[in-house]
Design a protein around this motif. Structure first.
Motif, PDB file in Angstrom:
ATOM      1  N   GLY A   1      49.400  44.741  41.463  1.00 41.12           N
ATOM      2  CA  GLY A   1      48.055  44.477  41.182  1.00 41.12           C
ATOM      3  C   GLY A   1      47.359  43.493  41.997  1.00 41.12           C
ATOM      4  N   HIS A   2      46.149  43.125  41.366  1.00 40.72           N
ATOM      5  CA  HIS A   2      45.237  42.456  42.355  1.00 40.72           C
ATOM      6  C   HIS A   2      45.036  41.005  41.311  1.00 40.72           C
ATOM      7  N   ILE A   3      46.538  40.146  41.486  1.00 45.66           N
ATOM      8  CA  ILE A   3      46.526  39.294  40.309  1.00 45.66           C
ATOM      9  C   ILE A   3      45.275  38.052  40.569  1.00 45.66           C
TER      10      ILE A   3
ATOM     11  N   ALA B   1      39.733  48.052  34.561  1.00 44.94           N
ATOM     12  CA  ALA B   1      39.408  47.059  35.505  1.00 44.94           C
ATOM     13  C   ALA B   1      38.277  47.668  36.624  1.00 44.94           C
ATOM     14  N   GLU B   2      38.871  48.750  37.229  1.00 46.28           N
ATOM     15  CA  GLU B   2      38.599  49.398  38.552  1.00 46.28           C
ATOM     16  C   GLU B   2      38.727  50.705  38.747  1.00 46.28           C
ATOM     17  N   HIS B   3      39.466  51.429  37.885  1.00 44.67           N
ATOM     18  CA  HIS B   3      39.613  52.835  37.993  1.00 44.67           C
ATOM     19  C   HIS B   3      38.578  54.008  37.399  1.00 44.67           C
ATOM     20  N   GLY B   4      37.727  53.187  36.328  1.00 43.87           N
ATOM     21  CA  GLY B   4      36.929  53.812  35.646  1.00 43.87           C
ATOM     22  C   GLY B   4      37.422  54.308  34.250  1.00 43.87           C
TER      23      GLY B   4
ATOM     24  N   LEU C   1      45.568  43.851  36.562  1.00 43.73           N
ATOM     25  CA  LEU C   1      47.058  44.425  36.831  1.00 43.73           C
ATOM     26  C   LEU C   1      47.313  45.859  36.458  1.00 43.73           C
ATOM     27  N   HIS C   2      48.015  46.391  37.455  1.00 45.29           N
ATOM     28  CA  HIS C   2      48.461  47.807  37.080  1.00 45.29           C
ATOM     29  C   HIS C   2      49.867  47.931  36.502  1.00 45.29           C
ATOM     30  N   LEU C   3      49.826  48.589  35.491  1.00 48.91           N
ATOM     31  CA  LEU C   3      50.969  48.862  34.754  1.00 48.91           C
ATOM     32  C   LEU C   3      51.286  50.459  34.977  1.00 48.91           C
TER      33      LEU C   3
ATOM     34  N   LEU D   1      53.642  47.043  52.153  1.00 49.82           N
ATOM     35  CA  LEU D   1      54.523  46.822  50.971  1.00 49.82           C
ATOM     36  C   LEU D   1      53.698  46.846  49.779  1.00 49.82           C
ATOM     37  N   ARG D   2      52.283  46.520  49.762  1.00 43.95           N
ATOM     38  CA  ARG D   2      51.430  46.611  48.550  1.00 43.95           C
ATOM     39  C   ARG D   2      50.910  47.996  48.489  1.00 43.95           C
ATOM     40  N   GLU D   3      50.238  48.108  49.911  1.00 39.90           N
ATOM     41  CA  GLU D   3      49.194  49.524  49.536  1.00 39.90           C
ATOM     42  C   GLU D   3      49.899  50.890  49.647  1.00 39.90           C
TER      43      GLU D   3
HETATM   44 ZN    ZN Z   1      44.065  48.795  42.317  1.00 41.46          ZN
END
Ligand code: ZN
Ligand code: MLT
Length: 471
Positions: free
Chosen positions: A381-383, A427-430, A388-390, A332-334
């Protein structure tokens, strides 16, 4: 660094010379290869590399870097090409250095619980190898089946287990890198304790290949988690998610705490291959995971769930009872990222400290809904770690260029809010190319000047992935 010193296109003679540096057939210039290896998962840029080169050894990487210095040719490193910031996109005639053939696990050190990997080792390959040793490589994300360790290090990849295990940086015991001047550096020598001045290893983690290329990485492994159990909880609004996090963290050591909106669930259920978590629908969902080490832990989780229901923070919920159910809940998330990729999303990957998340999200959501009333806006996202992923989905009728131009306008306002909260624009994608022009919202002028000075030390001719992170 001055990218103008770097040539835009290579000549036929230079490509012929490049061919002599690697094994036969390991330089490609056909249209298919240029298209495939010239890009990552971002869709904003058109790939236009001059050639793709596949080294097999560290010496070959060094020879390629020296050749590039001699002719002032820009190099772009390429791993699993799953990046989301265009850090591995070659859009300006660069030569792509693919690590596909440097993909061996070289050594396992039982007492140190470390694995020496070539940069092209796929994340899943390392995870499975760890499993065979009865251990665990904990950095995990949806693209683990394709992403490579070198790329993970380049972006300091995060993912779904950061709340417990931290980012890729935490798992790098040592690095061998070829710098932009072709020198081979062995950084940290896999030591746990090493108080001998600057830890240069850390500079290369998250540097997106702008200082040098990783040619070997020693990765740490961890005890394998036992009886992982997930819960999906439906909440009436976003604000309820934070007290739920707080309540569960007070009782359990969580291995993950993720969230997604009902609009994301819509897209996932439309695929037809993932079961709904429960019958009712709620505006938001939290997915949490923990090790159910004994019955007390599982009972504690259920009691916390009941408490959250009594408080009105949770409307419905489910707890996995088997490995299959655990996997289904994670889907559901991945699956969100891959599922929505067909809608050419405009992606944001922002973070603030955990306590600020609710008001931060509200501020951004207000701006975005006021300015994109006609666009589908998805939050996930990874709350648990404030990330957060918008994602804004492109309406079918709107052209790609127009869509990204409209998103860029609101982007500025979104990043002003990020700046106000002292948050991160990535946050994590660069940073790559997609966030390059917004770096000043997260880094001061003085910091950026230091970063450029560091780049000049390791890459004096500006040949290593120029135009990424900063112009
Ligand atoms: Zn992510
Ligand atoms: C995720 O959390 O699913 C990944 O970072 C990818 C994405 O943001 O789409």
């Amino acid at each position: 660094m001055n990218p103008l010193r770097v040539h835009v296109m290579t000549t036929a003679a230079q490509i012929e010379e490049l061919k002599t540096l690697v094994e036969s057939g390991k330089v490609l210039t056909d249209a298919d290869a240029l298209q495939t290896y010239g890009k990552d998962w971002t869709k904003q840029y058109t790939p236009a590399p001059s050639a793709i080169v596949f080294p097999k050894t560290t010496e070959q990487v060094q020879a390629i870097v020296r050749w590039a210095n001699q002719h002032r040719i820009a190099l772009v490193p390429s791993g699993g090409r799953t990046g989301l910031s265009a850090a591995a996109v070659a859009a300006h005639g660069e030569v792509v250095v693919s690590f596909d053939y440097m993909n061996r696990i070289v050594e396992f050190n039982e007492y140190d619980r470390t694995v020496v990997c070539q940069p092209g080792v796929v994340t899943k390959q390392l995870q499975l190898f760890a499993e065979e040793q009865g251990l665990y490589y904990p950095v995990d994300f949806a693209s683990s089946g394709s992403s490579q360790i070198g790329g993970n290090i380049g972006t300091n990849a995060g993912g779904i287990k950061v709340i417990r295990y931290g980012m890729t940086r935490n798992w790098v015991a040592g690095l061998k890198v070829v710098t932009g001047s072709g020198e081979l550096l062995e950084l940290n020598r896999d030591l746990i304790k090493n108080a001998t001045g600057y830890d240069l290893r850390q500079l290369f983690i998250g540097a997106e290949g702008t200082l040098g290329f990783v040619v070997e990485a020693t990765m740490r492994l961890e005890r394998a988690p036992k009886n992982l159990t997930a819960m999906v909880l439906g909440t009436p609004d976003f604000d309820s998610i934070m007290p739920v996090l707080h309540a569960f963290q007070g009782k359990l050591d969580l291995t993950a705490f993720e969230f997604f909106s009902d609009k994301c669930l819509d897209k996932i259920l439309a695929r037809g291959d993932v079961p709904a978590p429960f019958e009712s629908r709620t505006p938001f969902y939290a997915l949490l995971e923990f090790e159910a080490l004994n019955e007390d832990v599982a009972n504690g989780a259920l009691a916390t769930f009941e408490h959250c229901v009594e408080q009105g923070w949770v409307l419905d919920g489910v707890m996995s009872q088997s490995q299959q159910q655990l996997e289904n809940l994670w889907k559901l998330r991945e699956y969100i990222s891959e599922t929505i990729s067909h809608f050419t999303p405009y992606k944001n990957d922002i973070s603030v400290t955990v306590g600020q998340v609710p008001s931060f999200l509200r501020d951004i959501d207000d701006i975005v809904s006021a300015n994109y009333p006609d666009f589908d806006v998805l939050w996930y996202g990874h709350i648990g770690d404030g990330n957060l992923h918008l994602n804004i989905l492109k309406p079918e009728a709107l052209g790609k260029e127009d869509f990204f131009a409209r998103c860029a306008v609101v982007n500025k306002w979104v990043f002003e809010i990020v700046e106000k909260y002292n948050g991160s624009i990535s946050a994590e994608h660069g940073v790559g190319m997609t966030k390059r022009d917004y770096l000043q919202y997260s880094r001061s002028e003085a910091e950026i000047a230091c970063m450029k000075a560091i780049k000049a030390v390791f890459d004096p001719n500006g040949i290593m992935n120029p135009g990424k992170i900063f112009a």
